[in-house]
Design a protein around this motif. Structure first.
Motif, mmCIF file in Angstrom:
data_model
loop_
_atom_site.group_PDB
_atom_site.id
_atom_site.type_symbol
_atom_site.label_atom_id
_atom_site.label_comp_id
_atom_site.label_asym_id
_atom_site.label_seq_id
_atom_site.Cartn_x
_atom_site.Cartn_y
_atom_site.Cartn_z
ATOM 1 N N THR A 19 39.236 -6.064 8.748
ATOM 2 C CA THR A 19 38.589 -5.868 7.286
ATOM 3 C C THR A 19 39.008 -4.685 6.795
ATOM 4 O O THR A 19 39.580 -4.416 5.558
ATOM 5 C CB THR A 19 37.273 -5.956 7.302
ATOM 6 N N PHE A 20 38.977 -3.586 7.512
ATOM 7 C CA PHE A 20 39.388 -2.131 7.269
ATOM 8 C C PHE A 20 40.717 -2.118 6.882
ATOM 9 O O PHE A 20 41.224 -1.784 5.601
ATOM 10 C CB PHE A 20 39.046 -1.073 8.197
ATOM 11 N N ILE A 21 41.754 -2.717 7.599
ATOM 12 C CA ILE A 21 43.147 -2.598 7.397
ATOM 13 C C ILE A 21 43.354 -3.337 5.938
ATOM 14 O O ILE A 21 44.083 -3.169 5.062
ATOM 15 C CB ILE A 21 43.712 -3.482 8.507
ATOM 16 N N ALA A 22 42.732 -4.597 5.711
ATOM 17 C CA ALA A 22 42.912 -5.338 4.451
ATOM 18 C C ALA A 22 42.578 -4.463 3.275
ATOM 19 O O ALA A 22 43.373 -4.429 2.201
ATOM 20 C CB ALA A 22 42.289 -6.500 4.368
ATOM 21 N N LEU A 23 41.370 -3.596 3.406
ATOM 22 C CA LEU A 23 41.058 -2.816 2.220
ATOM 23 C C LEU A 23 42.020 -1.635 2.079
ATOM 24 O O LEU A 23 42.263 -1.260 0.921
ATOM 25 C CB LEU A 23 39.569 -2.297 2.435
ATOM 26 N N TRP A 24 42.382 -1.097 3.209
ATOM 27 C CA TRP A 24 43.191 0.170 3.017
ATOM 28 C C TRP A 24 44.553 -0.383 2.616
ATOM 29 O O TRP A 24 45.096 0.591 1.622
ATOM 30 C CB TRP A 24 43.456 0.605 4.603
ATOM 31 N N THR A 25 45.194 -1.205 3.265
ATOM 32 C CA THR A 25 46.447 -1.527 2.678
ATOM 33 C C THR A 25 46.244 -2.428 1.237
ATOM 34 O O THR A 25 47.218 -2.099 0.339
ATOM 35 C CB THR A 25 46.912 -2.783 3.409
ATOM 36 N N GLY A 26 45.198 -2.842 0.979
ATOM 37 C CA GLY A 26 44.996 -3.384 -0.505
ATOM 38 C C GLY A 26 44.941 -2.162 -1.387
ATOM 39 O O GLY A 26 45.624 -2.008 -2.527
ATOM 40 N N THR A 56 45.383 1.886 -9.762
ATOM 41 C CA THR A 56 44.324 2.423 -9.250
ATOM 42 C C THR A 56 44.024 2.035 -7.634
ATOM 43 O O THR A 56 44.573 0.752 -7.337
ATOM 44 C CB THR A 56 43.103 1.840 -10.213
ATOM 45 N N TRP A 57 43.336 2.750 -6.930
ATOM 46 C CA TRP A 57 43.281 2.605 -5.526
ATOM 47 C C TRP A 57 42.080 1.496 -5.346
ATOM 48 O O TRP A 57 42.286 0.791 -4.502
ATOM 49 C CB TRP A 57 42.579 4.029 -4.956
ATOM 50 N N TRP A 58 41.178 1.609 -6.105
ATOM 51 C CA TRP A 58 39.755 0.823 -6.210
ATOM 52 C C TRP A 58 39.358 0.285 -7.566
ATOM 53 O O TRP A 58 39.320 1.203 -8.262
ATOM 54 C CB TRP A 58 38.758 1.534 -5.175
#
Lengths: 227, 65
Positions: free
Chosen positions: A84-91, A101-103
């Motif tokens: 989940t962290f990797i999905a958010l980070w790479t996203g 935008t990052w987020w």
């Protein structure tokens, strides 16, 4: 079992990265930045899939009082949280060059963040309760309640107007991407599966040894290893 | 083949920071997870052999197979 899955994971990882970087062409809209897809999509899929598997085994443990299923659920959580962290980070790293935008607090991103919190909540709750059997039960309840979030993540791009794009790959329609791109992505998905199975089995074994330390068979095993 | 030189490969068409930032962090997470589990296992084995050694001292007549 673990060496087989580890070996398969490494072979598939190498193959997937090769296809991803050397065979798949440059995207006509996104240039080379789209190559993040080869980890972003497998990680996001795994994050949801592992959650369902975790909740399933936690639920079995709760319903039938089987210790091993609860231990298995406990073993899945850290790997799921990592994906989940990797999905958010790479996203975020993909969103910055493409969306600017990052987020953004849109439905897909927010529900995936909630998934990360659910994993963390599950692990913290289990860690906070001293009695492992009570920890299993409390964890199972949070895991089962959290399952409601999975369809929300999956359908968020259809239900709401999100910045995140809709699904490029679905079971019913032909995928909206080049074959080699799809191949690279699918190989990486299989690599993630093999990796997850290997790592989760390994962690399950450690948890079994930790929890069953009072039993005769662990003492027996220990005797054999030390002699 | 997409790349004519190594520097072209590493720059990723100007998106190098984003692409490699994703891959490197993922790689660190995966390796870190594997190391954490091995470490947990090793700690456990050490503790068990310690307990076993203590048992041996307490029961010197015990036959170990």
């Amino acid at each position: 079992m673990i060496p087989i899955f580890s070996f398969a994971a490494i072979v598939l990882l190498v193959a997937g990265l090769y296809v991803g970087f050397f065979v798949a062409p440059t995207d006509f809209q996104q240039g080379e930045a789209y190559r993040i897809i080869f980890i972003h999509v497998p990680a996001a899929w795994m994050s949801m899939f592992l959650y369902v598997v975790m909740a399933f085994w936690a639920g079995i443990g709760l319903a039938f009082n089987t210790r091993l299923s609860s231990m298995f659920a406990t073993a899945i959580a850290p790997t799921g949280a990592m994906f989940t962290f990797i999905a958010l980070w790479t996203g975020a790293l993909w969103g910055k060059p493409m969306w600017g935008t990052w987020w953004v607090w849109d439905a897909r991103l927010t529900s995936e963040l909630i998934l990360l919190f659910l994993y963390i909540g599950f692990m913290s709750l289990q860690a906070a309760i001293d009695d492992p059997r009570r920890a299993d039960k409390a964890g199972a309840i949070i895991a089962l309640v959290g399952v409601v979030n999975i369809p929300i993540i999956y359908f968020s791009v259809q239900w709401w107007n999100t910045l995140h794009q809709g699904a490029s790959v679905s079971v019913t329609q032909a995928p909206a991407m080049a074959t080699t791109m799809l191949m690279g992505m699918l190989i990486m998905v299989f690599a993630s599966w093999m990796y997850s199975i290997a790592v989760i089995l390994k962690r399950t074994r450690v948890i079994i040894l930790e929890r069953e330390s009072h039993t005769a068979w662990v003492a027996e095993l220990q005797r054999k290893e030390t002699v | 083949m997409n790349w004519s030189s190594a520097s072209e490969f590493f720059s990723m068409g100007g998106y190098g920071l984003y692409v490699w930032g994703s891959y490197i962090v993922t790689f660190i997470c995966v390796i870190g997870e594997i190391l954490l589990i091995s470490n947990r296992r090793r700690t456990l084995e050490k503790r068990y052999s310690l307990i076993h050694d203590l048992n041996k001292k307490e029961m010197p007549n015990e036959t170990t197979s």
